[in-house]
Design an enzyme around this catalytic site. Structure first.
Site, mmCIF file in Angstrom:
data_model
loop_
_atom_site.group_PDB
_atom_site.id
_atom_site.type_symbol
_atom_site.label_atom_id
_atom_site.label_comp_id
_atom_site.label_asym_id
_atom_site.label_seq_id
_atom_site.Cartn_x
_atom_site.Cartn_y
_atom_site.Cartn_z
ATOM 1 N N ASP A 1 -30.953 -17.692 21.941
ATOM 2 C CA ASP A 1 -30.799 -17.653 19.759
ATOM 3 C C ASP A 1 -31.621 -19.222 18.933
ATOM 4 O OD1 ASP A 1 -29.227 -18.444 17.645
ATOM 5 O OD2 ASP A 1 -27.365 -18.565 18.329
ATOM 6 N N LYS B 1 -31.303 -19.588 8.327
ATOM 7 C CA LYS B 1 -31.468 -21.337 8.250
ATOM 8 C C LYS B 1 -32.665 -21.418 7.519
ATOM 9 C CE LYS B 1 -27.434 -21.097 11.019
ATOM 10 N NZ LYS B 1 -27.048 -21.511 10.305
ATOM 11 N N TRP C 1 -21.403 -22.242 19.287
ATOM 12 C CA TRP C 1 -22.660 -20.758 19.237
ATOM 13 C C TRP C 1 -22.874 -20.339 20.441
ATOM 14 C CZ3 TRP C 1 -21.601 -19.326 14.787
ATOM 15 C CH2 TRP C 1 -21.379 -19.652 13.763
HETATM 16 C C1 LIG Z 1 -27.381 -21.151 16.282
HETATM 17 C C2 LIG Z 1 -26.596 -20.725 15.609
HETATM 18 N N1 LIG Z 1 -26.248 -18.947 15.944
HETATM 19 C C3 LIG Z 1 -25.676 -18.252 15.505
HETATM 20 C C4 LIG Z 1 -25.109 -18.528 14.319
HETATM 21 C C5 LIG Z 1 -24.234 -17.119 13.700
HETATM 22 O O1 LIG Z 1 -25.030 -16.678 12.764
HETATM 23 P P1 LIG Z 1 -24.611 -14.672 11.629
HETATM 24 O O2 LIG Z 1 -23.693 -15.829 10.821
HETATM 25 O O3 LIG Z 1 -25.853 -14.951 11.513
HETATM 26 O O4 LIG Z 1 -24.318 -14.407 12.847
HETATM 27 C C6 LIG Z 1 -25.530 -20.133 13.361
HETATM 28 C C7 LIG Z 1 -24.586 -20.067 12.791
HETATM 29 O O5 LIG Z 1 -24.775 -21.244 11.721
HETATM 30 C C8 LIG Z 1 -25.510 -20.688 14.371
HETATM 31 O O6 LIG Z 1 -25.784 -21.684 13.437
#
Ligand SMILES: Cc1ncc(COP(=O)(O)O)c(C=O)c1O
Length: 362
Positions: free
Chosen positions: A173, A197, A104
């Site tokens: 994030d 989550k 991520w």
């Molecule tokens: C730490 C983290 N950041 C970003 C994301 C991506 O999120 P989204 O699907 O809401 O764009 C995730 C998805 O699992 C994640 O775990």
């Protein structure tokens, strides 16, 4: 545990508090005496205004936010934030620091670079397969911001504490650990979290942004991609994801009124993680993949002696009522996501199952 529900260890969308789901069910056909479902109500109505304002007020109380901070609800998930952050906060000649702790973070870096920005990846844990959180990082004192991923959902690592960088706003994030414990917002310029989550269903991302960050937003951006649009319209410039925001409101209420705040939530989460990591550490059969001082309270990643056993483990777990234990498709292995809504009884039941499985297959 209700009889028809499984123990849900999904990584996201993930378990929601049963009390929240029950409240949604009870009020679904007639929300707050309106004679309509929350899914049918105008976002311009008093009913929805109360919902979004209460979600924001509760978030403010839980995180101790002062007036400097704005709580926004934006669609497009955390992935949209990977693009909006550099687009809104980097001006001509600015550079930004990023720490790469896995998939991520890498996606956030890619979206910043793709826009032609100069990004300094000041630390990475790629050398050890992202199994740890880098320490003693030299951040650039002239960076416009420093970006971290507070919890690495796939690799099962989490920052135990956040770096303090003089004069540089931190951006995190927090998609997979927001509200899992208290933290000091003061060093942050922006925090964001896809709701699905730890705080709600898919469809909305919570963004907490400091006033001075809003002043950086260029005028000539499309309205829907500007933080200032959301801040000036209470996240209702266009139709917001009403149902998702309503669920976030109920999760915030649960955190405040049922759990008793984030200190309590942290205590519960620490205990849950301890039970699970102790089970892993006391066995030669299960092996944790994250380095102990970087372990996540939210995503517990582990391996079994071989892939065949891992497959059998996940299958038999499912048959016994434990869902979502397969590791992310990019890394394999197993992962138990134990977000706020996962009760300690689910962890105890899982560790019993793990011990049993080891006895039969070890
Ligand atoms: C730490 C983290 N950041 C970003 C994301 C991506 O999120 P989204 O699907 O809401 O764009 C995730 C998805 O699992 C994640 O775990």
């Amino acid at each position: 545990m209700k009889e028809d529900r499984i123990y849900n260890f999904n990584a996201g969308p993930a378990a929601l508090p049963l009390e929240v789901l029950e409240e949604i069910k009870d009020s679904f056909l007639n929300f707050d005496g309106s004679g309509m479902s929350i899914a049918e109500i105008s976002h311009r109505s008093g009913w929805f205004n109360n919902v979004i304002n209460d979600a924001i007020a509760r978030t403010r109380r839980l995180l101790n936010l002062d007036d400097e901070f704005h709580v926004l609800f934006i669609q497009g998930g955390a992935s949209m934030q990977f693009c909006m952050i550099p687009m809104n906060l980097l001006r001509e000649g600015d550079t930004a620091d990023y720490v790469n702790t896995g998939t991520w973070s890498a996606k956030a870096i890619k979206e910043a670079e793709i826009q032609g920005n100069t990004i300094d990846v000041v630390a990475s844990s790629e050398d050890k397969n992202f199994s740890y959180i880098p320490k003693n990082i030299s951040f650039n004192s002239n960076a416009a911001y420093a970006h971290i991923t507070s919890n690495n959902t796939i690799k099962g690592t989490q920052w135990a504490s956040y770096p303090e960088i003089d004069g540089v706003p931190l951006i995190a994030d927090m998609s997979s650990d927001i509200m899992c414990r208290p933290f000091d917002i003061d060093q942050f310029g922006l925090v964001y979290a896809g709701a699905q989550k730890n705080i709600g269903p898919a469809g909305v991302c919570m963004v907490i942004i400091r006033d001075d960050m809003l002043k950086r937003v260029p005028d000539m951006l499309p309205s829907m991609l500007k933080y200032t649009t959301y801040a000036s319209k209470n996240s209702m410039y266009n139709t917001p994801p009403c149902f998702a925001i309503y669920t976030v409101q109920l999760v915030m209420k649960w955190l405040e009124e049922t759990i008793g705040g984030l200190e309590k939530m942290a205590e519960i989460n620490l205990n849950k993680a301890k039970i699970l990591y102790e089970t892993i550490d006391s066995s030669d059969f299960y092996k944790g993949t994250a380095q102990p001082d970087s372990r996540s309270l939210m995503n517990v990643t582990f391996r079994l002696p071989d892939e065949e056993l891992e497959k059998r483990f996940v299958e038999q777990a499912m048959e016994s009522g434990f869902g979502g234990l397969k590791g992310h498709r990019s890394v394999g292995g197993c992962r138990a996501s134990i977000y706020n809504a996962t009760p300690v009884t689910a962890i105890e039941a899982l560790t019993d199952f793990m011990k049993n499985f080891e006895q039969k297959n070890g």
